[in-house]
Design an enzyme around this catalytic site. Sequence first.
Site, PDB file in Angstrom:
ATOM      1  N   GLY A  56       8.711   9.768   2.349  1.00 28.06           N
ATOM      2  CA  GLY A  56       9.139   9.882   0.957  1.00 28.06           C
ATOM      3  C   GLY A  56       8.329   9.012   0.017  1.00 28.06           C
ATOM      4  O   GLY A  56       7.232   8.562   0.339  1.00 28.06           O
ATOM      5  N   TYR A  57       8.889   8.804  -1.193  1.00 25.62           N
ATOM      6  CA  TYR A  57       8.185   8.131  -2.279  1.00 25.62           C
ATOM      7  C   TYR A  57       6.824   8.828  -2.473  1.00 25.62           C
ATOM      8  O   TYR A  57       5.760   8.229  -2.395  1.00 25.62           O
ATOM      9  CB  TYR A  57       8.023   6.629  -2.020  1.00 25.62           C
ATOM     10  CG  TYR A  57       8.018   5.842  -3.312  1.00 25.62           C
ATOM     11  CD1 TYR A  57       9.176   5.699  -4.053  1.00 25.62           C
ATOM     12  CD2 TYR A  57       6.848   5.280  -3.807  1.00 25.62           C
ATOM     13  CE1 TYR A  57       9.178   5.017  -5.260  1.00 25.62           C
ATOM     14  CE2 TYR A  57       6.831   4.594  -5.011  1.00 25.62           C
ATOM     15  CZ  TYR A  57       8.002   4.472  -5.727  1.00 25.62           C
ATOM     16  OH  TYR A  57       8.008   3.800  -6.922  1.00 25.62           O
ATOM     17  N   LYS A  77      -5.932   8.987   5.803  1.00 25.42           N
ATOM     18  CA  LYS A  77      -5.837   7.542   5.590  1.00 25.42           C
ATOM     19  C   LYS A  77      -5.258   6.881   6.844  1.00 25.42           C
ATOM     20  O   LYS A  77      -5.644   5.782   7.217  1.00 25.42           O
ATOM     21  CB  LYS A  77      -4.964   7.220   4.381  1.00 25.42           C
ATOM     22  CG  LYS A  77      -4.900   5.716   4.114  1.00 25.42           C
ATOM     23  CD  LYS A  77      -4.178   5.408   2.845  1.00 25.42           C
ATOM     24  CE  LYS A  77      -2.687   5.505   2.997  1.00 25.42           C
ATOM     25  NZ  LYS A  77      -2.105   4.458   3.874  1.00 25.42           N
ATOM     26  N   GLY A  88      -1.263  12.220  -2.538  1.00 28.48           N
ATOM     27  CA  GLY A  88      -1.719  12.438  -1.162  1.00 28.48           C
ATOM     28  C   GLY A  88      -0.752  13.380  -0.444  1.00 28.48           C
ATOM     29  O   GLY A  88      -1.169  14.308   0.269  1.00 28.48           O
ATOM     30  N   HIS A  89       0.557  13.166  -0.647  1.00 28.86           N
ATOM     31  CA  HIS A  89       1.555  14.055  -0.035  1.00 28.86           C
ATOM     32  C   HIS A  89       1.458  15.459  -0.637  1.00 28.86           C
ATOM     33  O   HIS A  89       1.599  16.455   0.068  1.00 28.86           O
ATOM     34  CB  HIS A  89       2.966  13.507  -0.269  1.00 28.86           C
ATOM     35  CG  HIS A  89       3.223  12.171   0.366  1.00 28.86           C
ATOM     36  ND1 HIS A  89       3.494  11.042  -0.373  1.00 28.86           N
ATOM     37  CD2 HIS A  89       3.265  11.795   1.665  1.00 28.86           C
ATOM     38  CE1 HIS A  89       3.691  10.020   0.438  1.00 28.86           C
ATOM     39  NE2 HIS A  89       3.553  10.445   1.686  1.00 28.86           N
TER      40      HIS A  89
END
Length: 285
Positions: free
Chosen positions: A31-32, A149, A36-37
């Site tokens: 989450g958050y 990453k 990138g997500h």
Amino acid sequence: MREITKPDQMQDILSGEKNSGKRIGVVPTMGYLHDGHVALIREAQNENDIVVLTIFVNPTQFGPNEDFERYPRDIERDRKIAEQEKVDYIFNPSVDEIYPQGFSTYVDVEGVSDLLEGEWRPGHFRGVATVVMKLFQITLPDAAYFGQKDAQQLMVIRKMVRDLHMPVSVNHVPTVREPDGLAMSSRNAYLSPGERKDAVMLFTSLQDAREQIASGERSRDVIVESIKSKINTIGNASIDYVEIVDPGTFRSVQQLEPGREYCIALAVRVGKTRLIDNIFLIINN
Ligand code: PAF
């Protein structure tokens, strides 16, 4: 978009989707969400009929003195992003749903889990492999998407999938960076404005190493030392590791050889925030 918190319910729904011929892509996250997500979700959208976003801050991958409690969480914001990105399902279980009382089965990917990140965060990859195995069992994906990453995590998951004959294709998406080069990470939220500026040095030093190698440097020690000396110009940074590794094993190398691929990986604490980054490169003949 539907949000599901119960593993059994999620599994039932997705097994129905699968039986009706739908291809399922899963994006596991804590989450958050950041861009990138979003890149992972978009890749999953391109390649699948159904996209499942899992949001679970996994306690077993945090060490006793790490940031599990204060890890940033904002489910409302995450829901909005998921909705905008046309995610089909959010799977957002509680810790008790994933680790009910009496839970005692873990996945250990030996070897690679003990190097670099594993050396500095003992038990971390056992927690990652265990939760990813569970998320795969619950969401029944054809394909899963992870960011580069976390290159070592990607390797651990690929090895687990191969070793355990899991029918999931593991895909990676290149690291998404802020305009100044800092790799996007939920943990960037911890940085003070001064630390945020300093943190750019991580990527700058990796880029400089790329140039140093392009101009002919082949010695691991020389390259690593010049990265470290740049990072040490940040007042309150402390280096966990800077290493040049074979991306197939994550073992460090001493001398770079023509025609081979390498990953330069680092972990640095800027103030109290631990950041990781890496680049991949191929040595010209
Ligand atoms: O990369 C992450 O966010 C986590 O390690 C993962 C893969 C979701 C497992 O908790």
